[in-house]
Write an enzyme that holds these catalytic residues in place. Structure first.
Site, short mmCIF file in Angstrom:
data_model
loop_
_atom_site.label_atom_id
_atom_site.label_comp_id
_atom_site.label_asym_id
_atom_site.label_seq_id
_atom_site.Cartn_x
_atom_site.Cartn_y
_atom_site.Cartn_z
N GLU A 1 -21.58 92.44 -10.56
CA GLU A 1 -22.53 91.41 -10.95
C GLU A 1 -21.76 90.30 -11.67
OE1 GLU A 1 -26.02 89.60 -13.42
OE2 GLU A 1 -24.48 90.85 -14.29
N ASP B 1 -22.49 95.58 -14.58
CA ASP B 1 -23.16 94.42 -15.16
C ASP B 1 -22.17 93.46 -15.83
OD1 ASP B 1 -25.77 93.28 -16.20
OD2 ASP B 1 -24.80 93.71 -18.11
C1 BGC Z 1 -28.52 91.48 -16.50
C2 BGC Z 1 -29.48 90.99 -17.53
C3 BGC Z 1 -28.93 91.32 -18.90
C4 BGC Z 1 -27.49 90.81 -19.07
C5 BGC Z 1 -26.83 91.38 -20.26
C6 BGC Z 1 -27.30 90.63 -16.79
O1 BGC Z 1 -26.46 90.41 -15.85
O2 BGC Z 1 -28.97 91.32 -15.19
O3 BGC Z 1 -30.76 91.52 -17.34
O4 BGC Z 1 -29.74 90.73 -19.87
O5 BGC Z 1 -26.71 91.15 -17.97
O6 BGC Z 1 -26.56 92.73 -20.09
#
Ligand code: BGC
Length: 538
Positions: free
Chosen positions: A244, A202
């Protein structure tokens, strides 16, 4: 299970929100034991891998993306044994499983942060990023614009400001501290030891901060990610890491790393997503062509990941301000539908519940380069609830049947209300009803995934646009040695003439579906293509 080393290049993923899937204990929250009961459903779609949203112990200020204990399962979801049982049951069906790994930040309830704020001399103080003034790194943008005024928040207990790129309840970890690397590696080992197939990592652009930069995609971040990949490849060869990073294509390329220093096998291609919606609304293929022209070639064993919707708002960070406004005007007529720089709606309502548009959008999505992810509930055209706070309106209970709470739970109250409205309510929009209807969203999804999965060229094939003489008619080929598919689409709601050569013999892989059957007729020198038509010519 597909154990071929580059399985992810031809795979389809399913994003699963455990809380929403099945409540096995009657507490109104979905859990791992409940989700096991629906692995047959997931398998029946024809997907290869499940991505589970954060399942860790958390105060849920950001629905689990705020982790308080990286080693435990959230008690609402069950125990470590339940997690393992889910993993084993998925594997037994040939389904792989990846989870979220939140590296950038923890919850402010994490014991590391609690120790850090209470004692300047604690070894944990340096796990986070502190300031006396809260003025540093002023070039870094604020991501949660609707709620946060600054990336710094003053902590009374610590007597200093701490740095956070997301909610102020999510302090950023300090990657300048090598101890933090070791902590994260131990977390990775804990879950991979259990047999997990990899992670969706993430928010990775934000790991480091440097003055005078926007604090995204820094060389130090890439160096850490290479170190992480080295560790995983050495200790757990074959596990997959997915990046991501909501960035422009040219800034995404470095996240694949190099042959000597790889980072991720897969990177989300964020910018393509809003352009697919733009194209089907405007009937003009130009935005798709433009973003692919801007998309670099990627290393041989790498892959893009694509999606139409996920658990977040439909992000409009990777478009110009003009296009963003156009998207809001066209897709978010009610101000409640907007969130930060995006739109908090689900797929079916975004498309006015129009099955022809849904089909067209999926035939594009499933034939363009990339490994597609289907978001839970979108396979039955579930609705959204814009009156719930934050992004929760797209995270409501899965609708299995027309019984109490849609078969999701027998509790008096569920974690969020299930949809009951006349169009999207569980009484009529549910898996059981759609099972019996060959033209339902569910059966169309199965049809499309089966068709996609039957064509290896969609996974790994060379991608080339084909001219059609019309902005509304898009055509491209996907090819591998011995296989070429010509994909042809009319993005508009009017019949269109196009000029292109069809092969002498072909099979239209989409012609067999019961709901959307499109005729292709010669019209003089041209071909007449029906409104919203999609063809995959093998
Ligand atoms: C996730 C979100 C989250 C954020 C902080 C993002 O990339 O998809 O849902 O709020 O990261 O962790």
């Amino acid at each position: 299970m597909n154990n071929e080393p580059f399985w992810y290049k031809t795979a389809v993923f399913y994003e699963l929100y455990i809380r929403a899937y099945q409540d096995s204990t009657g507490d109104g929250h979905g859990d791992f034991r409940g989700a096991i009961q629906h692995l047959d459903h997931i398998q029946s779609l024809g997907v290869d891998c499940i991505w589970i949203m954060p399942h860790y112990a958390s105060p849920l200020k950001d629905d689990g993306y705020d982790i308080a204990d990286y080693y435990q399962v959230h008690p609402d979801y069950g125990t470590l044994e339940d997690f393992k049982a889910f993993l084993d049951a998925a594997h037994a069906r040939g389904l792989k499983v990846v989870t979220d790994l939140v590296t950038n930040h923890t919850s402010d309830q994490h014991p590391w942060f609690q120790a850090a704020r209470q004692d300047k001399n604690s070894p944990y103080r340096d796990y986070y990023v502190w300031s006396d003034t809260g003025t540093e790194y002023s070039d870094a943008r604020i991501i949660f614009l609707d709620t946060e005024a600054s990336n710094w928040t003053y902590d009374d207990v610590a007597g200093q400001y701490f740095w956070h790129r997301f909610y102020s309840s999510q302090p950023d970890l300090n990657y300048d501290n090598p101890q933090v690397h070791e902590e994260m590696f131990n977390v990775i080992r804990h879950w991979l030891d259990m047999g997990l197939d990899g992670f969706r990592v993430d928010a990775i652009p934000y790991l480091y901060e440097r003055e005078g930069t926007n604090c995204e995609n820094l060389p130090e971040t890439h160096a850490f990610l290479q170190k992480m990949r080295r560790m995983v490849d050495t200790e757990y060869p074959g596990r997959v890491l997915i990046a991501e990073a909501n960035q422009w294509p040219e800034d995404l390329l470095p996240y694949f790393g190099t042959e000597e220093n790889p980072e991720f096998q897969i990177c989300f291609h964020f910018p393509i997503m809003p352009r697919l919606y733009q194209a089907v609304k405007s009937g003009d293929k130009t935005p798709i062509e433009e973003i692919w022209a801007r998309t670099p070639d990627i290393p041989k064993n790498a892959q893009w990941m694509t999606f139409l919707r996920n658990h977040d708002e439909l992000t409009l960070e990777m478009v110009t301000p003009e296009v963003r406004q156009w998207m809001w005007d066209n897709y978010a007529p009610d101000p409640r539908m907007k969130l930060n720089l995006g739109i908090r709606r689900r797929l079916a309502p975004l498309l006015d519940d129009n099955k022809a548009k849904w089909f067209l959008l999926h035939t594009l999505f499933l034939s363009l380069p990339g490994t597609p992810i289907v978001y839970y509930g979108d396979e039955i055209g579930m609705g959204d609830n814009i009156w719930l706070p934050d992004r929760h309106g797209c995270r409501t209970p899965m609708q299995w049947n027309s019984e109490k709470n849609g078969g999701f739970s027998n509790a008096a109250e569920t974690y969020f209300p299930i949809h009951t409205d006349p169009v999207y309510g569980y009484q009529t929009r549910n898996v059981a009803v759609q099972e019996k209807d060959s033209t339902s969203y569910l059966n169309l999804m199965r049809f499309l995934l089966k068709a996609r999965q039957s064509v290896p060229a969609f996974g790994d094939g060379v991608f080339e646009f084909v001219g059609t003489g019309s902005r509304s008619v898009m055509a491209y080929t996907r090819s591998i040695p011995n296989q070429t598919v010509l994909c042809l689409f009319n993005l508009s709601d009017q019949p269109q003439n196009a000029h292109l050569n069809l092969p002498d013999t072909f099979t239209d892989l989409l012609a067999a579906n019961p709901a959307m059957q499109y005729q292709l007729a010669p019209d003089g020198q041209a071909l007449k293509i029906a409104p919203f038509a999609a063809h995959w010519f093998l």
